[in-house]
Design an enzyme around this catalytic site. Structure first.
Site, PDB file in Angstrom:
ATOM      1  N   GLU A 141      45.784  45.458  44.297  1.00 45.84           N
ATOM      2  CA  GLU A 141      45.915  44.334  43.365  1.00 45.84           C
ATOM      3  C   GLU A 141      47.039  44.592  42.365  1.00 45.84           C
ATOM      4  O   GLU A 141      47.576  45.706  42.280  1.00 45.84           O
ATOM      5  CB  GLU A 141      44.602  44.106  42.632  1.00 45.84           C
ATOM      6  CG  GLU A 141      44.199  45.255  41.720  1.00 45.84           C
ATOM      7  CD  GLU A 141      43.293  44.818  40.589  1.00 45.84           C
ATOM      8  OE1 GLU A 141      43.806  44.114  39.687  1.00 45.84           O
ATOM      9  OE2 GLU A 141      42.103  45.188  40.602  1.00 45.84           O
ATOM     10  N   LYS A 188      47.019  36.073  34.744  1.00 46.86           N
ATOM     11  CA  LYS A 188      45.960  36.743  35.473  1.00 46.86           C
ATOM     12  C   LYS A 188      45.433  35.727  36.477  1.00 46.86           C
ATOM     13  O   LYS A 188      44.944  34.657  36.085  1.00 46.86           O
ATOM     14  CB  LYS A 188      44.870  37.188  34.495  1.00 46.86           C
ATOM     15  CG  LYS A 188      43.970  38.289  34.998  1.00 46.86           C
ATOM     16  CD  LYS A 188      43.072  38.764  33.861  1.00 46.86           C
ATOM     17  CE  LYS A 188      42.259  39.974  34.286  1.00 46.86           C
ATOM     18  NZ  LYS A 188      41.409  40.442  33.173  1.00 46.86           N
ATOM     19  N   VAL A 193      40.720  40.921  41.491  1.00 51.34           N
ATOM     20  CA  VAL A 193      40.010  41.278  42.724  1.00 51.34           C
ATOM     21  C   VAL A 193      39.820  40.045  43.604  1.00 51.34           C
ATOM     22  O   VAL A 193      40.106  40.072  44.801  1.00 51.34           O
ATOM     23  CB  VAL A 193      38.656  41.940  42.397  1.00 51.34           C
ATOM     24  CG1 VAL A 193      37.798  42.059  43.650  1.00 51.34           C
ATOM     25  CG2 VAL A 193      38.869  43.310  41.768  1.00 51.34           C
ATOM     26  N   ASP A 249      28.444  34.015  31.955  1.00 48.13           N
ATOM     27  CA  ASP A 249      29.699  34.735  32.209  1.00 48.13           C
ATOM     28  C   ASP A 249      29.513  35.677  33.406  1.00 48.13           C
ATOM     29  O   ASP A 249      28.986  36.787  33.270  1.00 48.13           O
ATOM     30  CB  ASP A 249      30.101  35.523  30.954  1.00 48.13           C
ATOM     31  CG  ASP A 249      31.548  36.026  31.031  1.00 48.13           C
ATOM     32  OD1 ASP A 249      32.155  35.927  32.114  1.00 48.13           O
ATOM     33  OD2 ASP A 249      32.056  36.499  29.996  1.00 48.13           O
ATOM     34  N   SER A 256      31.665  37.188  36.792  1.00 48.79           N
ATOM     35  CA  SER A 256      33.009  37.343  37.344  1.00 48.79           C
ATOM     36  C   SER A 256      33.149  36.630  38.696  1.00 48.79           C
ATOM     37  O   SER A 256      32.237  36.657  39.539  1.00 48.79           O
ATOM     38  CB  SER A 256      33.327  38.829  37.522  1.00 48.79           C
ATOM     39  OG  SER A 256      34.528  39.003  38.248  1.00 48.79           O
ATOM     40  N   ALA A 257      34.316  36.032  38.890  1.00 47.79           N
ATOM     41  CA  ALA A 257      34.620  35.393  40.180  1.00 47.79           C
ATOM     42  C   ALA A 257      34.717  36.409  41.302  1.00 47.79           C
ATOM     43  O   ALA A 257      34.644  36.051  42.483  1.00 47.79           O
ATOM     44  CB  ALA A 257      35.934  34.623  40.071  1.00 47.79           C
ATOM     45  N   ASP A 258      34.850  37.704  40.949  1.00 52.96           N
ATOM     46  CA  ASP A 258      34.893  38.737  41.984  1.00 52.96           C
ATOM     47  C   ASP A 258      33.638  38.705  42.841  1.00 52.96           C
ATOM     48  O   ASP A 258      33.681  38.941  44.057  1.00 52.96           O
ATOM     49  CB  ASP A 258      35.019  40.131  41.347  1.00 52.96           C
ATOM     50  CG  ASP A 258      36.297  40.320  40.557  1.00 52.96           C
ATOM     51  OD1 ASP A 258      37.184  39.455  40.638  1.00 52.96           O
ATOM     52  OD2 ASP A 258      36.415  41.347  39.852  1.00 52.96           O
ATOM     53  N   LYS A 281      32.385  48.178  35.434  1.00 55.42           N
ATOM     54  CA  LYS A 281      32.540  48.811  34.129  1.00 55.42           C
ATOM     55  C   LYS A 281      31.187  48.770  33.433  1.00 55.42           C
ATOM     56  O   LYS A 281      30.468  47.784  33.508  1.00 55.42           O
ATOM     57  CB  LYS A 281      33.618  48.107  33.320  1.00 55.42           C
ATOM     58  CG  LYS A 281      34.995  48.244  33.962  1.00 55.42           C
ATOM     59  CD  LYS A 281      36.068  47.574  33.144  1.00 55.42           C
ATOM     60  CE  LYS A 281      37.438  47.819  33.764  1.00 55.42           C
ATOM     61  NZ  LYS A 281      37.603  47.145  35.057  1.00 55.42           N
TER      62      LYS A 281
END
Length: 814
Positions: free
Chosen positions: A56, A117, A143, A175, A177-179, A196
């Site tokens: 990435e 981003k 990602v 919230d 993540s789109a990952d 994380k």
């Protein structure tokens, strides 16, 4: 002979179109959109089913300042190559989604300000909109964005630092993540160090389960229960849903997953190396403070993660930065090894799927169930009846006789004439219970067998092509299955096949083949070669006829600026090539190939002897020290050092009658002088006015005869390398100015563990050198391109390929 100067062979696989395969191993590649570009190196790697690792770019655009981000990008790509893979850095540059970015493209991306981003939702905006300067936008892919583009290009493995997840308090903020959703719908295996630890790891794993994402953690030497890692910490307190012992086991999971046609992704968590791990309790205290400060500052949504990361960096000092670098490097290495293991499974699977006893492999016609190479090649018609692909064969097509038409692209600047082989590399792979490192004679041995395209001329041409030169390879194949494979592989690599002559079936010519039997350390145990296709010198032979009516007309029509000849041509044919090259005023380079074949240059027919300076038959040779000695011996035995025209040039060089041992030792070193390398070079200069002697780890010795009036003779910068100047007053008649001799040290000391393959290193150097001269135009000097040629050789030394696909990254240097 220096260990890395050897006979060339290429480790690239024959294109997938020629290998029987199951649906489990098919990979798609689409480059039909102006918003999407896949680099030539990645396209070739996908076509040849080589291990590719996606990388990435947000880690560069949003993780580090310039030029630290560029250094990290270079480091990670090098780690992929060293471990046997092809790196594919993915990002958005000027509105184009790019898979596989060259050095110049990476510099433009990571040094740009205002890069976006880019995740799935942002791809259309990043590629469709323009900035205030009217140019397309730049962006680092996250990602999710990287997964989409990697899958679109046919890449299965993606290595990165950390995975996005469910944020703490997501029940109120939503919230997520789109990952995670991308992993649920894009079949790419992601290797990271987990989430994380400021994220909600239990909820993240629960969400991934809902999305149908396979999740496992590498045991990394641990037994029993293993935690899912928490990025900076090896343990999170949350048990991993599954555990894999090593890269091979992970590859088996991926292979089975794809074979079943599942469309979700996989995530393999790789714990941070133990010496860099930060205790979870320490990180929890730091994270709690960072989260409190983020809430106070109002950093929510997309702004939350960057703020928290910056605050953690402030609170931990350099410790978290060092950990970040260590874990991403470990993930890239692990991901590459998974990709290599997956490649082996896919190759083995395609062989099993196409055994002769399977109904789908029963093909009527010549060549059915051909098994001698270890892979099933299926063809239902003679090679002479099979058309080539017009979009790849530039500028000609194949006629019904199997020979390319004589239409020549006048833009061709480099012709390379010589051998094109189909190579088999048989690597001994003993059973785990065996302690033997070498195969046993007189019986069958287990092995990994790789089929590839090679040959000295092919590898030189390939190197020059990757360096950006416009190249035509002139060689011959038989009307057989190996010939078909060779043509397919050549066109799949983007090179023209217009110079490849398909010899008639009734000529008895066979495509050159080379079989290497290697031990467990890939050291050569035994090799067998059938390279007779170029060697028939009878005037009515198929090869002699082809030389006169196929190759030389192309050469005369194209009038290339450079012609490279390898020593696989017998003396008579080599002499005809030299005369034709002189008629087109081409700069001619000679690659000696081996000790025995290097001497063919000095066995020219008496009717056409080698010419000397100032109108020599050739201009540059690239021997190693052993080949140089063989060439010198052959010239002496042929009485070439007794010729009056040779003596005239030698006298004009200005070498003292008493000898020049002191000067030669100062120009090189006493060991080389004792070996006779500079002396042999000097004595061959009248016939070959520039000699690049490849010395392996010692570097390269360049010896040149400079013409009278050459500005280098009076240049202060060149003064240390001018060995002698003409002192007998013949400058005006012979045009001899003096001798330039320079020992170039090796550009990099390559340790034993970094050496992946020694095959083709010398050929790569020769190809890169000629590419530099061709691209440099009239007035280009050999010494200007020695450095980049050595760098190209080092890339190949670190690559499993005989010509490293990474040579394109050096184009800006020529």
């Amino acid at each position: 002979m220096p260990p890395w100067i050897c006979r060339a062979c290429c480790q690239s696989l024959i294109p997938r179109s020629l290998i029987g395969r199951s649906t489990a191993t098919r990979r798609a590649l689409s480059t039909n959109s102006r918003f999407f570009h896949v680099s030539e190196e990645v396209q070739q790697a996908v076509a040849e089913r080589r291990p590719i690792v996606a990388l990435e770019s947000t880690i560069y655009t949003h993780g580090l300042p310039y030029p630290d981000n560029l250094a990290l990008a270079s480091r990670l790509e090098s780690l992929v190559r060293i471990n046997g893979g092809v790196p594919a850095t993915i990002g958005i540059l000027e509105g184009v989604a790019r898979v596989g970015m060259g050095t110049e493209e990476l510099i433009r991306l990571v040094s740009s300000s205002g890069a976006r981003k880019v995740s799935r939702r942002d791809l259309g905006f990043a590629c469709g909109m323009t900035g205030i300067d009217g140019k397309g936008l730049n962006g680092g892919t996250t990602v999710s964005g990287t997964m989409i583009l990697a899958h679109k290009a046919g890449i299965r493995i993606f290595a990165t630092g950390g995975l996005g997840g469910v944020h703490r308090g997501a029940e109120q903020t939503m919230d997520v993540s789109a990952d995670l959703t991308e992993l649920g719908r894009t079949p790419v295996a992601v290797i990271s160090s987990g989430c994380k630890s400021f994220l909600d790891i239990p909820k993240t794993l629960e969400y991934l389960e809902t999305q149908g994402v396979a999740v496992a953690t590498f045991a990394d030497g641990r037994e029993n229960d293993v935690d899912f890692p928490a990025f900076w910490s090896r343990d999170s307190g949350v048990r991993s849903p599954a555990v894999v012992r090593d890269e091979v086991e992970a590859a088996r999971v991926i292979y089975a997953h794809v074979s079943l046609g599942l469309q979700s992704g996989l995530h393999f968590a790789n714990p941070i190396p133990e010496q860099y791990s930060i205790p979870l309790t320490q990180m929890e205290t730091t994270i709690a403070q960072a989260l409190r400060e983020a809430e106070t500052a109002g950093a929510t949504g997309a702004a939350s993660t960057p703020y928290v990361l910056a605050k953690i960096k402030d609170l931990t000092g350099s410790k978290s930065v060092e950990a970040n670098k260590a874990l991403v490097e470990a993930n890239v290495i692990r991901g590459t090894r998974v990709a290599v293991a997956l490649q082996k499974l896919e190759i083995a699977g395609s062989e099993v799927a196409n055994r002769p006893d399977r109904p789908e492999s029963q093909v009527a016609g010549p060549g059915a169930n051909y098994k001698s190479t270890g892979v099933s090649l299926k063809v239902s018609a003679p090679l002479s009846e099979l058309p080539t692909k017009p979009e790849h064969v530039t500028p000609s097509t194949t006629t019904s006789k199997g020979a390319a038409s004589s239409t020549v692209n006048s833009a061709s600047t480099v012709f390379v004439a010589g051998s094109l082989n189909v190579d088999l590399s048989c690597d001994f792979t003993p059973q785990s219970s065996s302690s033997s490192h070498s195969p046993e004679l007189h019986t069958s041995n287990p092995a990994t067998i790789m089929q590839s395209l090679g040959g000295v001329a092919h590898n030189i041409a390939r190197a020059a092509h990757l360096m950006g030169a416009n190249v035509r390879l002139c060689s011959a194949v038989g009307d057989d299955l190996s010939g078909k494979a060779a043509l397919e592989a050549l066109t799949a690599s983007g090179m023209s096949s217009a110079g490849i002559k398909v010899m008639p079936a009734d000529s008895g010519s066979r495509t050159s083949q080379y079989v290497a039997i290697n031990d467990t350390n890939k050291g050569l145990v035994l090799a067998m070669a059938d390279v007779s296709i170029l060697e028939d010198t009878k005037s009515d032979s198929a090869i002699s006829t082809s030389l006169e009516h196929f190759w030389l007309p192309q050469l005369r029509q194209a009038r290339p600026s450079h012609l490279v000849l390898d020593a696989n041509w017998p003396p008579d044919h080599l002499s005809r090539w030299l005369r034709a090259g002189a008629s087109t005023a081409s700069h001619i380079t000679f690659e000696p190939v081996s000790n025995p074949k290097s001497t063919s240059l000095f066995h020219a027919p008496k009717t056409h002897p080698l010419a000397v300076f100032p109108t020599p038959s050739l201009h540059l040779a690239t021997p190693n020290a052993s080949e140089l000695a063989a060439m010198h011996r052959a010239a002496r035995e042929a009485d070439l050092f007794d010729r009056q025209d040779w003596w005239a040039v030698i006298d004009a060089l200005g070498i003292p009658d008493s000898g020049a041992r002191v000067q030669l030792s100062l120009a090189t070193n006493s060991a080389l002088v004792d070996q006779g390398v500079p002396q042999q070079s000097l004595q061959l200069l009248p016939f070959i006015p520039a000699i690049c002697c490849k010395l392996g780890a010692q570097g390269l010795l360049l010896t040149q005869l400079l013409p009278a009036g050459d500005e280098r003779l009076s240049s202060a910068a060149y003064a240390p390398f001018i060995l002698s100047r003409c002192g007998n007053g013949t400058e005006g008649t012979l045009g001899v100015g003096g001798v330039y001799m320079r020992l170039f040290p090796a550009v990099e000391e390559v340790g034993g563990r970094e050496v992946v393959s020694v095959n083709g290193v010398g050929d790569t150097l020769a190809g890169a050198l000629v590419a530099g001269l061709a691209l440099g135009g009239k007035g280009a000097r050999v010494e200007e391109f020695v450095d980049v040629a050595q760098r190209a050789a080092v890339l190949t030394l670190k690559s499993a390929e005989s010509v490293s696909p990474g040579l394109g990254t050096l184009r800006m240097l020529v």
